[in-house]
Design an enzyme around this catalytic site. Structure first.
Site, PDB file in Angstrom:
ATOM      1  N   SER A 157       0.838  -1.191   0.000  1.00  0.00           N
ATOM      2  CA  SER A 157       0.000   0.000   0.000  1.00  0.00           C
ATOM      3  C   SER A 157       0.884   1.257   0.000  1.00  0.00           C
ATOM      4  O   SER A 157       1.797   1.361  -0.825  1.00  0.00           O
ATOM      5  CB  SER A 157      -0.944  -0.047   1.213  1.00  0.00           C
ATOM      6  N   ASP A 322      -8.828  -6.363  -4.685  1.00  0.00           N
ATOM      7  CA  ASP A 322      -8.435  -5.060  -4.130  1.00  0.00           C
ATOM      8  C   ASP A 322      -9.033  -3.970  -5.004  1.00  0.00           C
ATOM      9  O   ASP A 322      -8.649  -3.820  -6.159  1.00  0.00           O
ATOM     10  CB  ASP A 322      -6.905  -4.975  -4.106  1.00  0.00           C
ATOM     11  N   HIS A 355      -8.115  -5.043  -0.332  1.00  0.00           N
ATOM     12  CA  HIS A 355      -6.811  -4.405  -0.139  1.00  0.00           C
ATOM     13  C   HIS A 355      -6.049  -5.024   1.035  1.00  0.00           C
ATOM     14  O   HIS A 355      -4.827  -5.160   0.996  1.00  0.00           O
ATOM     15  CB  HIS A 355      -7.029  -2.907   0.092  1.00  0.00           C
TER      16      HIS A 355
END
Lengths: 383, 383
Positions: A157, A322, A355
């Site tokens: 991320s 995601d 995610h």
């Protein structure tokens, strides 16, 4: 009685702090001095000093990536799944470093720290920091630790964005970049979600224009709402359906505004517990760093030009469900690297978790990750 | 000087109010009495009284679907694109009725109305209303207007859910149901977004547990945040990218927390303007009605069983970029109808606008819609 930690855990770890006196120039034009970085290390640096891996953390995590802080500690670090003996980031083979980013709230200098110019907490006066600023600070930490070149810089991320930035800003200081569940920049929708979260925090009367420390309060409601919203974007629609469906907490509709559906209960809990452990000003700073991240911007929006001088080899990993940073966004990074004839491996992992999958023990993910880091380990010196 | 309205607009319209004395039983177990429904009509009811169409509105709209309230009015009704002479809902051929739902804030009895039991506004004491309650109230309005059977009940989003509910609860009182951009029930993610919006409203200190009218204030910040969040779900990621990209309002980064990206400016404007025209308690009620909608629930989660006694013919329309109620959700309705051997037409319209597409002048959408309503019109009596 001494607690037995799992054999594949680094076990007890103790954070360290490095104090920097030399002013750090920031993208916003200001400088920061002095400042501290709190960090943890796992494993041993070899004699050639070539087996060091830097882990970069995401929005709401910190330097505590693996192990436990005390015998009583119930929860291990945020990436226990991937960091430890025999794990993808194998602490038997690598010397692993993870620091809390500047602007953080877990020990590195941030809005809760005392501003030497005023003797009060920085609060809203803490400068806006960028991914580039963090990378600059991490490079100084590497200097302090005597690490000339990382075997790899790794992150998921917002952490993946730092790995990408490292490869651009210090091309000769890392041999590999592992970029997981990331994107080359945020979309308007990503920014929009961040903006709603910020507005929720800043609209809370307990925010006091960021000076809530001095009012002995915290913007509890606003920060909880920001976190609830964040959580929706971390999970996939499918994961939420599997986890909660339309289950009712009391088995039937109450025709009121108290918690009814299990998903509401979960979100409220997530929001409330976050407030106890995270600082609202830091949350604002981290979302801004996300919004600002855009390495292609200075290169006419051409990411492959931004990556032209990259020397690191890349591993890029994305997860099918995601929707915060979808596989299509990872593929933009892969394509830009390929356009520049860079060496890149790419894996799109089938996962239902959204995610958050990058934090989960998904066998195919761990296998792919281990295969790549095994190759990195093989390149390191063996005394 | 008299204003010229476009030839395909119904032009000046005047809302009417029907007062009901007979108590309305609600799903929550309470009854409501007396109550008002405000509504508008366009076109003429034919002698056979068989050309009436009921329009059902979505979360934040109302009875004002088409035309203008005054010569100075700048904005027409919310479905001007689809309702008027020669349009899909052709007011030359149909008698069109649209009422503000109970619990609303535009003239029908709702939280802002005076509770006869206390002499004060209902506020939080207004009962939680469901899609089924609305349909029951609309059926009484049909009685009052002398409409035995609707040629069609039509709606988008939450309005489409009402059309679906009509077909189940009053199978012989409508010949067609047109269900646009809807879903047979909300997912956990849909509920989660609603819950964050509600929490934002209820956490605002100006909410005063729903009694803000008596404190001469409104939960301005919370309602704005709820609306900002809603807007993200109404637009597609692509639509946001096309509309705003990463454009900066001042052309460069400010390194502060004021509006920077165009998308932030847009969202803040949407939030702030909504506060001026919509009631927070109504917003709470509408989101609950969405969460509760689940016609299959009483039939072992089997939608085709819920639809077993439906007599209406269906037109179902979805939009490719709608991620709030995606085409897959519309297909669930279509499949359940087909499983029960019901007559259903289905169109998946290619559109970039996301959920909001059902309000947009998309040629293929209007063509498909007109083709179906043309067929409905042909079945009506012609004097």
């Amino acid at each position: 009685m001494t607690r037995e930690f799992p054999a594949d855990s680094v076990g007890l770890v103790t954070p360290r702090t490095h104090h920097f006196e030399e002013p750090l120039p920031l993208d916003c034009g200001k400088t920061l001095a002095p400042y501290d970085l709190v960090y943890e290390t796992y494993g041993e640096l070899n004699a050639a000093r070539d087996n060091a891996i830097l882990l970069c953390h995401a929005l709401s995590s910190d330097h505590h990536a693996a192990g436990y802080h005390s015998e009583a500690d119930r929860k291990p670090g945020w990436w226990e799944v991937c960091v430890g003996p025999g794990k993808p980031i194998d602490t038997n083979r690598f010397f692993v470093v993870c620091s809390n980013n500047l602007g953080g709230c877990k020990g590195s200098t941030g809005p809760m720290s005392i501003n030497p110019a005023t003797g009060r907490p920085y609060g809203p006066d803490f400068p806006i920091v960028t991914v580039r600023d963090w990378v600059r600070a991490q490079a100084r930490l590497a200097d302090a630790l005597g690490i000339e070149q990382w075997a790899a810089v790794v992150g998921g991320s917002l952490g993946g964005m730092q790995a990408l930035q490292w490869s651009i800003d210090f091309p000769d200081r890392l041999r590999h970049a592992v970029v997981i569940a990331a994107a080359p920049r945020l979309t308007a929708q990503n920014i929009a979600f961040n903006e709603v979260a910020r507005q929720a925090i800043m609209a809370d009367p307990d925010f006091h224009a960021g000076r809530y420390y001095e009012h002995d309060t915290i913007p509890r409601r606003g920060l909880a709402i920001a976190r609830m919203l964040g959580h929706i974007t971390y999970l996939s629609d499918d994961a939420m359906r599997a986890k909660f469906g339309r289950e009712l907490r009391e088995g039937k509709l109450s025709f009121g505004f108290d918690v009814e559906f299990q998903v509401e209960s979960y979100l409220r809990y997530q929001g409330q517990s976050f407030v106890e452990r995270f600082d609202a000003n830091t949350y604002l700073l981290m979302t801004k760093a996300l919004d600002y991240f855009d390495p292609a911007k200075d290169y006419g929006d051409d990411l492959s030009r931004a990556l032209a001088h990259v020397q690191a080899k890349f591993m890029v990993i994305s997860f099918t469900s995601d929707w915060r940073f979808s596989p299509a966004r990872s593929r933009e990074i892969v394509r830009a690297l390929l356009d520049g004839d860079k060496e890149v491996s790419y894996a799109e992992i089938k996962a239902t978790q959204g995610h958050d999958a990058f934090l989960m023990p998904i066998p195919h993910y761990l296998d792919v990750f281990s295969a790549y880091t095994g190759r990195i380990a093989a390149e390191c010196s063996h005394e």
